[in-house]
Design an enzyme around this catalytic site. Structure first.
Site, short mmCIF file in Angstrom:
data_model
loop_
_atom_site.label_atom_id
_atom_site.label_comp_id
_atom_site.label_asym_id
_atom_site.label_seq_id
_atom_site.Cartn_x
_atom_site.Cartn_y
_atom_site.Cartn_z
N ASP A 122 -4.93 -3.00 2.00
CA ASP A 122 -3.91 -3.31 3.00
C ASP A 122 -4.27 -2.72 4.36
O ASP A 122 -5.08 -1.80 4.46
CB ASP A 122 -2.55 -2.71 2.59
CG ASP A 122 -1.98 -3.33 1.33
OD1 ASP A 122 -2.60 -4.25 0.77
OD2 ASP A 122 -0.90 -2.88 0.90
N HIS B 209 -6.30 1.00 1.02
CA HIS B 209 -6.08 0.64 2.43
C HIS B 209 -7.39 0.73 3.21
O HIS B 209 -8.00 1.80 3.24
CB HIS B 209 -5.05 1.58 3.05
CG HIS B 209 -3.69 1.47 2.42
ND1 HIS B 209 -3.41 2.00 1.18
CD2 HIS B 209 -2.57 0.85 2.85
CE1 HIS B 209 -2.16 1.71 0.88
NE2 HIS B 209 -1.62 1.01 1.86
ZN LIG Z 1 0.63 -1.55 4.84
#
Ligand SMILES: [Zn+2]
Length: 236
Positions: A50, A193
């Protein structure tokens, strides 16, 4: 406090807990359809990232390329606008791209209209920059809210939460790798991430190091790495 007050407090706490689950619970469907794992019958996993693209996303791509594994990147429209060439490099390397909002807002602070505008803007930016329209959507902070369902449906997006999240923004690399390898199971969707919300030039060293540890270990255990589309819809 008498029993009525105790009961009312307990009811209020339960309602808050219920609301929190509906908003953030990985299996909640209240604010829109979403999945949080693939089929248990396949010995496969989906690695997801992400908050990208970021300046250091190529470091993630390098590790994935070394082991020839595919992943799915839930990108923010604002980051794609800043680094369109990196977003295109993700797709060119054979990975999948999903929508992770435009500005990474907390949707529970926005009106349905503002949610729709943010999601539309992200979809348009991603499509204009990469030539590909995402079909998967992961809400920022995993928070869904009133208006998310309609906004998703308008764009034909299906929600994807996760089975295991790495906390790679706060833990050490060995802890992140340990969490993911310890909880990996058939059909699991793992969340890391490659950016940090909308920060330019974020430090994702922990994520890269965790990835270097966990990918070979999971391959050794016989797992296949699939994009979200291939994990959830293996015939497409
Ligand atoms: Zn996020």
């Amino acid at each position: 406090m008498d029993w009525r007050a105790t009961r009312d407090v307990a009811a209020a706490a339960a309602a808050v807990a219920g609301t929190a689950w509906a908003v953030r619970g990985r299996s909640s469907q209240l604010f829109g359809p979403s999945v949080w794992r693939g089929p248990r019958s396949c010995h496969s996993l989906a690695l997801t990232f992400d908050d990208g693209p970021s300046e250091d996303t190529p470091r993630v791509l390098e590790v994935l390329d070394r082991y020839a594994v595919a992943a799915t990147f839930f990108v923010c429209g604002a980051n794609v606008a800043r680094l369109p060439a990196v977003a295109r490099a993700v797709l060119a390397a054979g990975h999948e791209i999903g929508n992770h909002s435009y500005a990474h807002p907390l949707y529970c602070r926005l009106s349905p209209r503002a949610i729709r505008e943010d999601l539309d803007r992200a979809q348009q930016t991603i499509q204009a920059s990469t030539g590909t329209a995402p079909v998967w959507f992961r809400p920022p902070y995993g928070v869904r809210w009133f208006g998310v369902r309609a906004a998703q449906q308008r764009l034909g997006l299906s929600g994807v939460m996760w089975t295991v999240i790495g906390y790679d923004w706060s833990l050490k690399a060995e802890q992140v790798a340990g969490r993911l390898t310890g909880r990996a199971c058939n059909g699991a969707i793992l969340c890391l991430h490659d950016g940090r919300e909308l920060q330019a030039g974020p430090d994702i060293g922990v994520t890269v190091e965790a990835l270097r540890r966990l990918v070979p270990e999971l391959l050794e255990r016989g797992y296949r790495f699939e994009t979200v589309s291939r994990l959830l819809c293996p015939t497409t």
